[in-house]
Design a protein around this motif. Structure first.
Motif, mmCIF file in Angstrom:
data_model
loop_
_atom_site.group_PDB
_atom_site.id
_atom_site.type_symbol
_atom_site.label_atom_id
_atom_site.label_comp_id
_atom_site.label_asym_id
_atom_site.label_seq_id
_atom_site.Cartn_x
_atom_site.Cartn_y
_atom_site.Cartn_z
ATOM 1 N N ILE A 11 0.817 -1.225 0.000
ATOM 2 C CA ILE A 11 0.000 0.000 0.000
ATOM 3 C C ILE A 11 0.848 1.271 0.000
ATOM 4 N N LEU A 12 2.171 1.089 0.005
ATOM 5 C CA LEU A 12 3.027 2.269 -0.129
ATOM 6 C C LEU A 12 2.763 3.001 -1.448
ATOM 7 N N SER A 13 2.299 2.264 -2.458
ATOM 8 C CA SER A 13 2.005 2.896 -3.745
ATOM 9 C C SER A 13 0.534 3.298 -3.879
ATOM 10 N N ILE A 36 2.262 -4.012 4.204
ATOM 11 C CA ILE A 36 2.315 -2.684 4.828
ATOM 12 C C ILE A 36 3.769 -2.375 5.198
ATOM 13 N N ASP A 37 4.332 -1.375 4.523
ATOM 14 C CA ASP A 37 5.735 -1.004 4.709
ATOM 15 C C ASP A 37 5.866 0.058 5.777
ATOM 16 N N VAL A 38 6.517 -0.321 6.875
ATOM 17 C CA VAL A 38 6.668 0.581 8.014
ATOM 18 C C VAL A 38 8.113 1.080 8.072
ATOM 19 N N VAL A 67 3.005 -7.207 7.578
ATOM 20 C CA VAL A 67 3.635 -5.955 8.017
ATOM 21 C C VAL A 67 5.159 -6.073 7.990
ATOM 22 N N HIS A 68 5.767 -5.227 7.194
ATOM 23 C CA HIS A 68 7.216 -5.231 6.974
ATOM 24 C C HIS A 68 7.831 -4.068 7.747
ATOM 25 N N LEU A 69 8.433 -4.418 8.884
ATOM 26 C CA LEU A 69 8.985 -3.370 9.750
ATOM 27 C C LEU A 69 10.410 -3.020 9.338
ATOM 28 N N GLU A 142 17.084 -1.866 -2.364
ATOM 29 C CA GLU A 142 17.442 -1.374 -1.032
ATOM 30 C C GLU A 142 16.163 -0.857 -0.390
ATOM 31 N N PRO A 143 15.858 -1.270 0.841
ATOM 32 C CA PRO A 143 14.597 -0.827 1.442
ATOM 33 C C PRO A 143 14.536 0.700 1.596
ATOM 34 N N GLY A 144 13.349 1.243 1.453
ATOM 35 C CA GLY A 144 13.166 2.688 1.643
ATOM 36 C C GLY A 144 12.130 3.304 0.716
ATOM 37 N N PHE A 145 12.086 2.838 -0.526
ATOM 38 C CA PHE A 145 11.189 3.490 -1.480
ATOM 39 C C PHE A 145 10.597 2.484 -2.457
ATOM 40 N N SER A 146 9.382 2.791 -2.902
ATOM 41 C CA SER A 146 8.815 1.985 -3.982
ATOM 42 C C SER A 146 9.333 2.544 -5.309
ATOM 43 N N GLY A 147 9.103 1.804 -6.369
ATOM 44 C CA GLY A 147 9.456 2.291 -7.698
ATOM 45 C C GLY A 147 10.929 2.143 -8.069
ATOM 46 N N GLN A 148 11.684 1.348 -7.323
ATOM 47 C CA GLN A 148 13.091 1.143 -7.675
ATOM 48 C C GLN A 148 13.244 -0.064 -8.591
ATOM 49 N N ILE A 176 9.329 -12.148 -1.921
ATOM 50 C CA ILE A 176 10.302 -11.260 -2.566
ATOM 51 C C ILE A 176 9.676 -9.873 -2.717
ATOM 52 N N ASP A 177 10.496 -8.846 -2.517
ATOM 53 C CA ASP A 177 9.952 -7.493 -2.383
ATOM 54 C C ASP A 177 10.879 -6.459 -3.000
ATOM 55 N N GLY A 178 10.353 -5.771 -4.025
ATOM 56 C CA GLY A 178 11.088 -4.661 -4.606
ATOM 57 C C GLY A 178 11.277 -4.791 -6.100
ATOM 58 N N GLY A 179 10.647 -3.882 -6.845
ATOM 59 C CA GLY A 179 10.850 -3.827 -8.288
ATOM 60 C C GLY A 179 10.267 -4.996 -9.057
ATOM 61 N N ILE A 180 9.334 -5.717 -8.445
ATOM 62 C CA ILE A 180 8.734 -6.863 -9.150
ATOM 63 C C ILE A 180 7.803 -6.349 -10.265
ATOM 64 N N SER A 198 4.292 -6.320 -4.465
ATOM 65 C CA SER A 198 4.426 -5.346 -5.542
ATOM 66 C C SER A 198 3.653 -4.083 -5.217
ATOM 67 N N GLY A 199 4.327 -2.959 -5.423
ATOM 68 C CA GLY A 199 3.691 -1.657 -5.236
ATOM 69 C C GLY A 199 3.386 -1.022 -6.577
ATOM 70 N N SER A 200 4.418 -0.511 -7.244
ATOM 71 C CA SER A 200 4.214 0.241 -8.485
ATOM 72 C C SER A 200 3.524 -0.568 -9.574
ATOM 73 N N THR A 201 3.939 -1.818 -9.755
ATOM 74 C CA THR A 201 3.334 -2.589 -10.855
ATOM 75 C C THR A 201 1.832 -2.729 -10.635
HETATM 76 C C1 DX5 Z 1 10.638 -0.993 -0.152
HETATM 77 C C2 DX5 Z 1 9.384 -1.711 0.256
HETATM 78 C C3 DX5 Z 1 8.629 -2.345 -0.869
HETATM 79 C C4 DX5 Z 1 8.174 -1.424 -1.950
HETATM 80 C C5 DX5 Z 1 7.630 -2.208 -3.115
HETATM 81 O O1 DX5 Z 1 11.364 -0.663 0.988
HETATM 82 O O2 DX5 Z 1 9.689 -2.719 1.185
HETATM 83 O O3 DX5 Z 1 7.539 -3.089 -0.345
HETATM 84 O O4 DX5 Z 1 7.243 -0.517 -1.515
HETATM 85 O O5 DX5 Z 1 7.328 -1.315 -4.141
HETATM 86 P P1 DX5 Z 1 7.738 -1.605 -5.665
HETATM 87 O O6 DX5 Z 1 7.018 -2.826 -6.051
HETATM 88 O O7 DX5 Z 1 7.290 -0.368 -6.364
HETATM 89 O O8 DX5 Z 1 9.227 -1.783 -5.675
#
Ligand code: DX5
Ligand code: ZN
Length: 220
Positions: A11-13, A36-38, A67-69, A142-148, A176-180, A198-201
């Motif tokens: 839901i970060l996206s 849920i990215d915390v 929940v991903h802390l 690298e954790p921190g942002f969606s869309g990488q 698996i988490d990130g850029g999928i 997946s966020g952005s996709t």
């Molecule tokens: C990054 C987060 C991911 C991210 C996924 O730190 O853990 O969950 O929001 O977003 P996309 O799919 O856009 O990489």
């Protein structure tokens, strides 16, 4: 194999101005979990969702809250996120002094336990805890942002982990988490991941057609 794949939209996206209806839409579109990215602005360079927000969206769906802390030190917040409605609580070993103790804290709350590895974090950090946990979350950015951009180098680690789990006949999910995206999701599945975050996709492809995007990630 394909029908065992679970999709956990992040839901970060989502559009935070209407977070409640976004969560309901994800459920209607066939999401298995809600990711849920915390983030705390300290363990990672971004700030996101606190327990109060989770509490507010909890009554809207029965879906599993994954929940991903990404907060450090993590132990003091486990009860708050558990009370707020988390079902799976995943933490990073680098965010605690004692991984075994953090696992135990989550267990005591009767929640599923996940341990997450950043792209450069080695399997050794999690190996000896596999019997005690439910899930390993492999970060493919690298954790921190969606869309990488997806980092294919984590696929080797995913394969190795999958072999280890199979050899030891353990019941541990690999998320698996990130850029999928629609292309690399098959590589992730082949490497052994059975839960795709997946966020952005999911929120941006095909003009935000959540159902189509979730189904495509599941099937590709
Ligand atoms: C990054 C987060 C991911 C991210 C996924 O730190 O853990 O969950 O929001 O977003 P996309 O799919 O856009 O990489
Ligand atoms: Zn995440």
């Amino acid at each position: 194999m394909t029908n065992l794949i679970k999709i956990s939209p992040s839901i970060l996206s989502a559009d935070f101005s209407k977070l409640g209806s976004e969560v309901i839409s994800l459920e209607k579109a066939g999401a298995d979990y809600i990711h849920i990215d915390v983030m705390d602005g300290h363990f990672v360079p971004n700030l996101t969702i606190g327990p109060e927000v989770i509490k507010k969206i909890r009554p809207l769906t029965k879906k599993i809250f994954d929940v991903h802390l990404m907060i450090s030190p993590v132990d003091d917040f486990i009860k708050d996120y558990s009370d707020a409605g988390a079902d799976i609580i995943t933490f990073h070993p680098e965010a605690t002094k004692d991984t075994a103790k953090t696992i135990e804290l989550i267990r005591k709350q009767n929640k599923k336990v996940g341990v997450s590895l950043k792209p450069k974090s080695e399997l050794d950090l999690v190996k000896k805890y596999l019997k005690e946990i439910d899930l390993v979350l492999i970060m493919s950015v690298e954790p921190g942002f969606s869309g990488q951009k997806f980092m294919p180098e984590v696929l080797e680690k995913t394969k190795e982990l999958n072999n280890m789990i199979k050899e030891r006949k353990l019941n541990v999910d690999i998320e698996i988490d990130g850029g999928i995206n629609f292309e690399n999701c098959s590589l992730a599945k082949r490497a052994g991941a059975n839960i795709l975050v997946s966020g952005s996709t999911i929120f941006k492809e095909n003009n935000g057609d959540l159902r189509k995007n979730i189904e495509t990630l599941r099937k590709n």
